[in-house]
Design a protein around this motif. Structure first.
Motif: not given
Length: 769
Positions: A56-60, A85-92, A110-111
């Motif tokens: 489990v990883a994020d964009t960075a 891939l975990v991303t913030d729902s507020r960002t594109q 998306r979280i």
């Protein structure tokens, strides 16, 4: 956490790499205790990441660990290592990140999100991994099955083609390693010893050094506690998917690790009779042996057992055939080739295309004086003598010659004749070589021989036939050599003789004589004539010597000299001798009943004395008719020289039964005077050769006769002078005999039929009265 430690975990392993710690902690709380979480991407050790089931990883983090994630996914291929891939729902989500789907990322979450969605996404990815793992496992099993089938077919071909057990086992192990790419294959067999070891017969593979000095067993001790020993004891296949984790192999796991062996299968080889064996196969890969592959390898082991049984049956059959051939062509006592071998060998030689260039000789050897040893000391001593004779014959012949035992005391030698370098093969050379060989054989056999605490003196009569001159087949050559041998023996033995057609005709006459003699014996055609024995002074008949005659259909009467040698040679002497003794006793009873108190002299041959139970059987023939004390058994002086100790014992037993004993032809032999005084004899018959010299000018016969008579008187023995033909001879004997001596000869009467002697007895009776 190491890869080994991961394998024993019961929970999926998840690596969380989120730059935002709050998100990471939130994710951990939402997952609860269903996963084992670790930060494998941050760990510099690649081994820590090998056991991860999900990343489990994020964009960075994806950007930071992009190369490592791709490396781990490629390393795991064809098994899927899913990445969420975990991303913030507020960002594109940037397009370049979206492009990673299917490449370095399998799903995007998306979280914030719900726990249900998180669990669903994770479970789908783990199911994807599980499906890929199952697919890979099935693929590997299929590859293993295909490879095992290929190995099975290759090994079946080996089983069919193998010509020996060693060849089969070596080829099987090599084929298993070559076809399946296993690291080691070996075959071993249980040994029936106290420590129950397993002997490794053959092995193959790059890890064969693993077996060096390895002690294996099939007992219940440490050596037999491993899977190999268990397989042999139980007869069941034993599979070890990881040698390092098998408790029963703890004593060899380090050895296996050093040779790169991770898994193994032991296949028992069970036989209907005999001790079991095993086929052991090793692989560098853990869990290599799947269910289907094990079944195919068990079929391979069954086929190997079938092949071994077939080869062992064939080997036993060949062994039995060789044994039968050996027994058929070898003499059991001496170990020499037998007559059948000679016939096979010689016929094969004569049947070759170049048989015209083949020449040689067959020597037929018959031992002289062997029967005396056999009869006096028994067959066991006789057999020992024959073995030594065979050895002496082998030392007498050349390397190219063959010594054969014909049977009994008869041997054969096949002499192959090869001319000297550059010379020509001539009949004269062949005969010269055969004579030289015969001389060597006689010299070797006449040397004293010791067995049974006795020293024996043998001789040999040898007949020689030449091939192809004297026969085009082995049987005829042996027969002709036999004929020559027979004539050599008839001439006195200890000599050799070359076959000739004259000998063949003589032998045929001899066989005809033998046939007629047997018929005459069965039909009682023989008659006894009686020569009177008289007192030298009164000329009164006091005894008679029974002498055999053979009347012929043409009226001719054959004397003993013309047929008795054949009687002796053919073994008819015992029945004919018994007939003579009983007939003489019966006739003597008739004369006694008529008032003529005569003694009866009967000649006994040497062969009669060695026929067993002599004294009792002689007495049984005589007693129904007359008391044995009236019978004088005459034995020639030469007979006493053959095995004198045995003859002395026989004479003593005969005298104990009541018989009177006489030495016939005394003075012509070389009997020991010291032994003479111990013999149980009562009479010496002075040979006619001395009597015929009486009255001749410058003859020493008179002095010799006088010496014999004086010696007999000093030993308290009677004398009978044989061959008296003139009254002058009778009167001389009368003057030199101290006691009242006896005589016989043509001067008084030739041998006559019983009725003619009765007339003389009647006339004598009238004159005395």
């Amino acid at each position: 956490m190491t890869h080994r430690e991961h394998k024993i975990q019961s929970q999926p392993v998840m690596s969380i790499a989120l730059a935002n710690r709050a998100n990471a902690n939130l994710l951990k709380r939402m997952l609860g205790h269903d996963f084992h979480v670790q930060d494998a991407l941050a760990d510099e050790s690649e081994e820590a990441a090998l056991g991860v089931d999900l990343i489990v990883a994020d964009t960075a983090s994806l950007q930071h660990y992009h190369k490592k994630i791709l490396h781990l996914r490629n390393r795991a291929d064809p098994i899927t290592l899913p990445v969420l891939l975990v991303t913030d729902s507020r960002t594109q989500v940037p397009p370049r990140i979206t492009a990673e789907l299917g490449h370095s990322v399998d799903d995007i979450l998306r979280i914030p999100t719900t726990q249900a969605e998180l669990s669903a996404r994770i479970n789908n990815l783990l199911r994807l991994r599980a499906l890929s793992q199952e697919q890979e496992s099935n693929r590997q099993q299929l590859v293993g099955v295909v490879s095992a089938l290929r190995t099975l077919n290759a090994c079946d071909s080996v089983v069919v083609r193998a010509k020996s057990e060693d060849e089969l086992l070596s080829a099987i192990c090599r084929t298993i390693v070559d076809e399946e790419n296993y690291d080691l294959a070996w075959v071993g067999f249980a040994i029936d010893q106290a420590d129950k070891p397993i002997q490794i017969h053959t092995s193959a593979g790059p890890a064969a050094a693993f077996l060096s000095e390895l002690k294996l067993g099939w007992g219940k001790d440490l050596k037999g506690s491993g899977t190999v020993g268990q397989a042999l004891r139980t007869g069941k296949t034993r599979v070890v998917n990881n040698i390092a984790h098998e408790p029963s192999l703890a004593h060899i796991k380090e050895r296996a690790r050093c040779h790169g062996l991770a898994s193994a299968i032991t296949l028992p080889l069970i036989f209907e009779s005999g001790l079991p064996g095993c086929l052991a196969i090793y692989s560098r890969n853990p869990g290599h042996f799947g269910h289907e592959e094990c079944q195919l390898l068990e079929r391979l082991a069954d086929n190997l057992v079938f092949g071994l049984k077939a080869l062992r049956t064939l080997r036993e059959s060949e062994h039995q055939s060789a044994k039968i051939h050996y027994l058929a062509y070898t003499d059991a006592l001496t170990g020499l080739p037998n007559r059948r071998h000679l016939i096979h060998s010689l016929d094969g030689m004569l049947d070759t295309a170049n048989h015209s260039d083949t020449s040689g000789a067959v020597l037929f050897i018959d031992l002289d004086r062997f029967k005396l040893i056999n009869d006096a000391l028994g067959h066991e001593v006789g057999d020992q003598v024959l073995v030594q004779v065979g050895q002496r014959l082998q030392s007498a012949v050349r390397n190219d010659d063959q010594v054969i035992r014909q049977g009994g005391d008869e041997f054969l030698v096949l002499m192959n004749h090869e001319p000297r370098q550059g010379g020509t093969s001539t009949r004269e050379q062949l005969i010269t070589n055969a004579y030289a060989l015969a001389n060597r054989i006689i010299a070797h056999l006449t040397e004293p021989l010791t067995t049974g605490n006795f020293t024996h003196h043998l001789g040999a009569s040898i007949g020689i036939s030449l091939y192809p001159d004297h026969g085009q087949n082995a049987t005829l050559l042996i027969e002709n050599a036999d004929k020559a041998m027979f004539e050599a023996k008839r001439q006195g033995g200890d000599r050799y003789l070359l076959f000739s057609e004259d000998l063949s005709a003589s032998r045929q006459q001899r066989f005809a004589m033998e046939s007629r003699l047997r018929e005459a014996l069965d039909n009682e055609e023989f008659e006894l004539y009686y020569q009177p024995i008289f007192e030298l002074d009164s000329c009164r008949i006091v005894a008679a010597e029974a002498l055999i005659r053979w009347p012929q259909s043409d009226g001719e009467i054959l004397m003993p000299g013309s047929f008795m040698p054949v009687v002796e040679e053919t073994g008819m002497i015992k029945p004919l001798g018994d007939w003579v003794l009983e007939s003489a006793a019966r006739q003597l009873k008739v004369w006694h009943d008529q008032g003529y108190q005569l003694d009866m002299a009967v000649n006994v041959s040497l062969n009669q004395l060695h026929s067993g139970c002599i004294a009792e059987s002689f007495a049984a023939l005589v007693r129904p008719h007359i008391d044995p004390r009236w019978i004088h058994l005459e034995v020639t002086e030469n007979a006493l020289m053959n095995d004198p100790e045995a003859i002395e014992m026989i004479l003593e037993e005969l005298h104990a039964k009541g018989f009177q004993l006489a030495i016939d032809d005394f003075g012509t032999g070389y009997s020991s005077l010291s032994r003479l005084q111990h013999l149980s004899i009562q009479t010496l018959k002075i040979d006619r050769s001395f009597i015929s010299e009486l009255g001749k000018p410058d003859s020493k016969g008179a002095a010799l006769v006088s010496i014999i008579q004086q010696m007999a008187a000093s030993l308290n023995l009677n004398t009978i002078a044989e061959g008296i033909e003139t009254d002058e001879q009778r009167r001389f004997l009368q003057t030199t005999t101290e006691a009242n001596g006896w005589g016989q000869g043509f001067w008084l009467s030739r041998a006559v039929p019983a009725h003619e002697l009765e007339l003389r007895l009647k006339e004598q009776h009238r004159n005395l009265n």
